[in-house]
Design a protein around this motif. Sequence first.
Motif, PDB file in Angstrom:
ATOM      1  N   ALA A  67       0.856  -1.181   0.000  1.00 25.13           N
ATOM      2  CA  ALA A  67       0.000   0.000   0.000  1.00 25.13           C
ATOM      3  C   ALA A  67       0.892   1.231   0.000  1.00 25.13           C
ATOM      4  O   ALA A  67       1.635   1.471   0.952  1.00 25.13           O
ATOM      5  CB  ALA A  67      -0.910   0.006   1.224  1.00 25.13           C
ATOM      6  N   ALA A  68       0.827   1.994  -1.096  1.00 27.80           N
ATOM      7  CA  ALA A  68       1.661   3.182  -1.242  1.00 27.80           C
ATOM      8  C   ALA A  68       0.820   4.424  -0.991  1.00 27.80           C
ATOM      9  O   ALA A  68      -0.280   4.571  -1.527  1.00 27.80           O
ATOM     10  CB  ALA A  68       2.279   3.238  -2.644  1.00 27.80           C
ATOM     11  N   LYS A 109       3.760   0.571   2.772  1.00 32.66           N
ATOM     12  CA  LYS A 109       3.482  -0.429   3.804  1.00 32.66           C
ATOM     13  C   LYS A 109       3.321  -1.792   3.160  1.00 32.66           C
ATOM     14  O   LYS A 109       2.887  -1.912   2.010  1.00 32.66           O
ATOM     15  CB  LYS A 109       2.229  -0.048   4.593  1.00 32.66           C
ATOM     16  N   LEU A 110       3.634  -2.837   3.923  1.00 33.56           N
ATOM     17  CA  LEU A 110       3.555  -4.212   3.457  1.00 33.56           C
ATOM     18  C   LEU A 110       2.746  -5.045   4.446  1.00 33.56           C
ATOM     19  O   LEU A 110       2.980  -4.988   5.657  1.00 33.56           O
ATOM     20  CB  LEU A 110       4.957  -4.809   3.302  1.00 33.56           C
ATOM     21  N   LEU A 124       5.548  -0.671   8.055  1.00 35.05           N
ATOM     22  CA  LEU A 124       6.052   0.452   7.273  1.00 35.05           C
ATOM     23  C   LEU A 124       7.455   0.101   6.790  1.00 35.05           C
ATOM     24  O   LEU A 124       8.362  -0.103   7.594  1.00 35.05           O
ATOM     25  CB  LEU A 124       6.081   1.726   8.119  1.00 35.05           C
ATOM     26  N   ILE A 125       7.656   0.026   5.460  1.00 31.57           N
ATOM     27  CA  ILE A 125       8.963  -0.356   4.925  1.00 31.57           C
ATOM     28  C   ILE A 125       9.673   0.803   4.230  1.00 31.57           C
ATOM     29  O   ILE A 125      10.857   0.690   3.896  1.00 31.57           O
ATOM     30  CB  ILE A 125       8.849  -1.565   3.976  1.00 31.57           C
ATOM     31  N   ASN A 126       8.964   1.914   4.003  1.00 32.77           N
ATOM     32  CA  ASN A 126       9.591   3.125   3.478  1.00 32.77           C
ATOM     33  C   ASN A 126       8.733   4.305   3.912  1.00 32.77           C
ATOM     34  O   ASN A 126       7.512   4.281   3.720  1.00 32.77           O
ATOM     35  CB  ASN A 126       9.722   3.076   1.953  1.00 32.77           C
ATOM     36  N   SER A 127       9.339   5.339   4.487  1.00 31.66           N
ATOM     37  CA  SER A 127       8.580   6.440   5.076  1.00 31.66           C
ATOM     38  C   SER A 127       8.352   7.607   4.125  1.00 31.66           C
ATOM     39  O   SER A 127       7.689   8.587   4.496  1.00 31.66           O
ATOM     40  CB  SER A 127       9.289   6.949   6.339  1.00 31.66           C
ATOM     41  N   GLY A 162       7.903   4.567  -6.059  1.00 30.20           N
ATOM     42  CA  GLY A 162       8.057   5.892  -6.643  1.00 30.20           C
ATOM     43  C   GLY A 162       7.395   6.948  -5.794  1.00 30.20           C
ATOM     44  O   GLY A 162       6.291   6.746  -5.270  1.00 30.20           O
ATOM     45  N   THR A 163       8.041   8.105  -5.668  1.00 35.47           N
ATOM     46  CA  THR A 163       7.556   9.145  -4.757  1.00 35.47           C
ATOM     47  C   THR A 163       7.073  10.373  -5.513  1.00 35.47           C
ATOM     48  O   THR A 163       7.327  10.546  -6.699  1.00 35.47           O
ATOM     49  CB  THR A 163       8.666   9.561  -3.775  1.00 35.47           C
TER      50      THR A 163
END
Length: 424
Positions: free
Chosen positions: A179-180, A185-186, A196-199, A215-216
């Motif tokens: 979920a981006a 999140k995974l 949370l795997i990337n903040s 991608g951000t």
Amino acid sequence: MKTSEFARLPIQSFHLTKFLLTILLFISLPVNAQWIAIGAGSSIGGDIMDIMGHNNVLYAGGTAYLFRSTDLGLTWEGHFELFAYAWSLAKQNNTLYCGLWNSSGGQTAGVYKSTHNGSDWVTTPLSEPINSLAASDSEVFASTTNGKIFLTTDEGQSWNLVTNGMYSELFLDGNNLYAAGTGLKLSTDNGTNWNLINSDVGFSVFAEDSLVFFGTQDGKIYRSGNYGQNWITVLNKPGAYVYSLFKYNNLVFAGTDSGLFISNDYGFSFEYKNENLGRTRVADIMYYNGDIYLANSNYAEVPVSVWKRPVSELTSVSENISTLQEKIELLQNFPNPFNKSTRIYFTVSESFISSGKGNFVTLKVFDINRNEVAELFEGEPSSSNKYLDFDASSLSSGVYFLRLTAVDRNNRVFADSKKMLLLK
């Protein structure tokens, strides 16, 4: 001296042959290869946000309608009411799903499905504004604009709320649901619990086994080779909001609001590959029947449409970068299913072994919850063909995953997995 047949041609024939060869060479080369708008001049338009192909029919989910083409994009017909915001598409076997974000003309928002190749659509019980869909052979997840995530396991006949308060774009790969949104999140338990795997903040994600791209909104693409435990930044283009990510073999595509970037080395480096697109927003990307398709969603420099290009034109991007996929292969264990022990084969090319100190290979076994249960090999390979016997006598019956990871001295990563079934 032996004379070739070609050398015995008369001078006039030689010049004619040379001329014909030149012409054939010229016409065989891609001249001004570029993206072609396949919906130009048709009724398609209104921000295309999602695309899908199924049974030789193309679907383009847009702000105006869900567009459908039975002639590979020459003509399009619209489904649902005007301004339905059909921004989400998914398929599960031969059942198609479309998520509507807006209620209009007496038509409610929610998830609709079709079992007739998109020629007609019926409602499902989920009638909330839909932001994103993700499907596997047995599950369909739907994310709503008010932060809810629903799950159906009966082809949309009923939906269960599994997550609340998390607005996100969804991506499903096996048992891994991503979920981006305000961070990546995974979940490995169908959305009940999340890590949370990337903040960073972003709304595009693509995953294939342990390989994950995120991608951000500030123009970064992160790459992880271990399910998001560690990340490297592989693209940094401030201002280029990353809207879409897609992987096909060694090619990785990144759609931004400044156009398209492509990597030919599994996402370690990217090149701008925007011929004929202008500075348009690339909202979605897919592979279908030998072509790469793009959807764009603004009117900046080119009309809104669906675009395509043969994947063969794109494989030349950064061809000088070697691919580890050609050098490493994990084969299926035998026997499988197995009782107590099985033999595992993997091959490593001589070029990988001889290319220098620092190349590293690991072979591990994981259970269904991704817990490591055995390490079969770790180190620098010394022979090109290997097999190992795996003794599983201490393990319980069930599904296990065999995982081979290779890292070369330039820190490029290749990974492959196989499923094993232990029956006692």
